[in-house]
Design a protein around this motif. Structure first.
Motif, mmCIF file in Angstrom:
data_model
loop_
_atom_site.group_PDB
_atom_site.id
_atom_site.type_symbol
_atom_site.label_atom_id
_atom_site.label_comp_id
_atom_site.label_asym_id
_atom_site.label_seq_id
_atom_site.Cartn_x
_atom_site.Cartn_y
_atom_site.Cartn_z
ATOM 1 N N PRO A 1 0.815 -1.218 0.000
ATOM 2 C CA PRO A 1 0.000 0.000 0.000
ATOM 3 C C PRO A 1 0.855 1.277 0.000
ATOM 4 C CG PRO A 1 -0.865 -1.569 1.596
ATOM 5 C CD PRO A 1 0.429 -2.128 1.085
ATOM 6 N N ASN A 2 2.007 1.233 0.672
ATOM 7 C CA ASN A 2 2.889 2.405 0.679
ATOM 8 C C ASN A 2 3.444 2.703 -0.708
ATOM 9 O OD1 ASN A 2 2.532 2.961 3.355
ATOM 10 N ND2 ASN A 2 4.381 1.877 4.028
ATOM 11 N N GLU A 3 3.798 1.677 -1.453
ATOM 12 C CA GLU A 3 4.308 1.870 -2.812
ATOM 13 C C GLU A 3 3.237 2.460 -3.712
ATOM 14 O OE1 GLU A 3 5.578 -2.112 -3.593
ATOM 15 O OE2 GLU A 3 7.679 -1.644 -3.124
ATOM 16 N N VAL A 4 2.016 1.953 -3.595
ATOM 17 C CA VAL A 4 0.904 2.488 -4.384
ATOM 18 C C VAL A 4 0.645 3.940 -4.011
ATOM 19 C CG1 VAL A 4 -1.569 2.270 -4.873
ATOM 20 C CG2 VAL A 4 -0.143 0.221 -4.715
ATOM 21 N N LEU A 5 0.667 4.230 -2.707
ATOM 22 C CA LEU A 5 0.451 5.594 -2.241
ATOM 23 C C LEU A 5 1.504 6.543 -2.811
ATOM 24 C CD1 LEU A 5 -1.050 7.636 -0.448
ATOM 25 C CD2 LEU A 5 0.509 6.985 1.406
ATOM 26 N N MET A 6 2.752 6.127 -2.835
ATOM 27 C CA MET A 6 3.810 6.993 -3.357
ATOM 28 C C MET A 6 3.669 7.189 -4.865
ATOM 29 S SD MET A 6 5.249 8.211 -0.825
ATOM 30 C CE MET A 6 6.408 9.198 -1.752
ATOM 31 N N ILE A 7 3.239 6.164 -5.571
ATOM 32 C CA ILE A 7 2.993 6.320 -7.012
ATOM 33 C C ILE A 7 1.891 7.356 -7.229
ATOM 34 C CG2 ILE A 7 2.052 5.149 -9.051
ATOM 35 C CD1 ILE A 7 3.649 2.661 -8.148
ATOM 36 N N ILE A 8 0.849 7.303 -6.417
ATOM 37 C CA ILE A 8 -0.242 8.281 -6.525
ATOM 38 C C ILE A 8 0.272 9.682 -6.184
ATOM 39 C CG2 ILE A 8 -2.437 9.011 -5.492
ATOM 40 C CD1 ILE A 8 -3.092 5.978 -5.215
ATOM 41 N N ILE A 9 1.054 9.790 -5.111
ATOM 42 C CA ILE A 9 1.570 11.107 -4.711
ATOM 43 C C ILE A 9 2.447 11.702 -5.813
ATOM 44 C CG2 ILE A 9 3.178 12.257 -3.127
ATOM 45 C CD1 ILE A 9 2.012 10.460 -0.900
ATOM 46 N N TRP A 10 3.362 10.924 -6.364
ATOM 47 C CA TRP A 10 4.237 11.459 -7.416
ATOM 48 C C TRP A 10 3.451 11.768 -8.683
ATOM 49 C CZ3 TRP A 10 7.999 13.678 -5.467
ATOM 50 C CH2 TRP A 10 8.753 13.153 -4.430
ATOM 51 N N SER A 11 2.401 11.014 -8.952
ATOM 52 C CA SER A 11 1.536 11.321 -10.109
ATOM 53 C C SER A 11 0.826 12.647 -9.909
ATOM 54 C CB SER A 11 0.514 10.202 -10.319
ATOM 55 O OG SER A 11 1.152 8.987 -10.606
ATOM 56 N N VAL A 12 0.355 12.903 -8.690
ATOM 57 C CA VAL A 12 -0.314 14.173 -8.397
ATOM 58 C C VAL A 12 0.673 15.328 -8.512
ATOM 59 C CG1 VAL A 12 -1.421 15.508 -6.554
ATOM 60 C CG2 VAL A 12 -2.133 13.158 -6.984
ATOM 61 N N VAL A 13 1.896 15.148 -7.993
ATOM 62 C CA VAL A 13 2.926 16.180 -8.117
ATOM 63 C C VAL A 13 3.229 16.434 -9.595
ATOM 64 C CG1 VAL A 13 5.351 16.743 -7.657
ATOM 65 C CG2 VAL A 13 3.943 15.741 -5.854
ATOM 66 N N LEU A 14 3.341 15.380 -10.363
ATOM 67 C CA LEU A 14 3.616 15.495 -11.792
ATOM 68 C C LEU A 14 2.517 16.282 -12.503
ATOM 69 C CD1 LEU A 14 5.280 14.710 -14.301
ATOM 70 C CD2 LEU A 14 3.962 12.596 -14.388
ATOM 71 N N VAL A 15 1.275 15.897 -12.286
ATOM 72 C CA VAL A 15 0.152 16.598 -12.936
ATOM 73 C C VAL A 15 0.084 18.049 -12.464
ATOM 74 C CG1 VAL A 15 -2.362 16.679 -13.121
ATOM 75 C CG2 VAL A 15 -1.171 14.505 -13.366
ATOM 76 N N GLY A 16 0.295 18.267 -11.169
ATOM 77 C CA GLY A 16 0.255 19.632 -10.635
ATOM 78 C C GLY A 16 1.306 20.526 -11.261
ATOM 79 N N THR A 17 2.530 20.027 -11.397
ATOM 80 C CA THR A 17 3.579 20.853 -12.001
ATOM 81 C C THR A 17 3.334 21.088 -13.489
ATOM 82 O OG1 THR A 17 4.985 18.899 -12.324
ATOM 83 C CG2 THR A 17 5.349 20.207 -10.315
ATOM 84 N N ILE A 18 2.753 20.115 -14.149
ATOM 85 C CA ILE A 18 2.417 20.303 -15.575
ATOM 86 C C ILE A 18 1.339 21.380 -15.717
ATOM 87 C CG2 ILE A 18 1.315 19.213 -17.580
ATOM 88 C CD1 ILE A 18 2.818 16.628 -16.816
ATOM 89 N N VAL A 19 0.331 21.346 -14.866
ATOM 90 C CA VAL A 19 -0.734 22.353 -14.928
ATOM 91 C C VAL A 19 -0.158 23.744 -14.679
ATOM 92 C CG1 VAL A 19 -2.801 23.195 -13.740
ATOM 93 C CG2 VAL A 19 -2.613 20.787 -14.357
#
Length: 150
Positions: A3-21
């Motif tokens: 679950p921690n690995e999945v959570l970190m993938i989600i967090i980095w995806s959100v950071v990625l999308v946020g910086t792109i926006v």
């Protein structure tokens, strides 16, 4: 995957999308380095790298790119503004000839010339309204309703 690995993938995806926006909403290169850092951290998270190393990868990649490329990018982004005689129109008044919707473009007549115009107002500006020119953005006028008209 834990679950921690999945959570970190989600967090980095959100950071990625946020910086792109943020990057798409600005005219300067503001977050591109952090976008690439987020991609590196996302890859690390997908490979199961320890969370502390993911943050280290994000910070190191982002800072290295920032310090290595920011001076170069600033030199190319800082273009000299070439003044034209259209700048004299700022502060002048015009009349709306085609309604300006609150989220779109209309037309304004200034000194017998018709210009495409837009407004930051949250309400439409109807045809026949007198406006003041606040700025010129590209070949469009940024206008606002004259206070005497409100």
């Amino acid at each position: 995957m834990s679950p921690n690995e999945v959570l970190m993938i989600i967090i980095w995806s959100v950071v990625l999308v946020g910086t792109i926006v943020v990057e798409l909403e600005t005219s300067d290169l503001v977050t591109i380095w952090f976008t690439i850092g987020a991609v590196a951290a996302l890859v690390a998270a997908a490979l199961g790298v320890w969370i502390v190393y993911q943050f280290a990868i994000f910070i190191v990649v982002s800072l290295v790119l920032l310090f290595a490329t920011r001076p170069l990018s600033k030199r190319f982004m800082d273009k000299e503004v070439i003044r034209t005689n259209a700048d004299r129109m700022i502060g002048m008044h015009g009349i709306v000839t085609t309604e300006i919707p609150f989220d779109g473009k209309g037309e304004v007549k200034v000194n017998s010339q018709v210009w495409t115009a837009f407004s930051t107002s949250k309400t439409p500006i109807i045809q026949g309204t007198r406006v003041v020119i606040l700025d010129i953005v590209g070949n469009k006028l940024l206008v606002d309703v004259l206070k005497e008209e409100i």
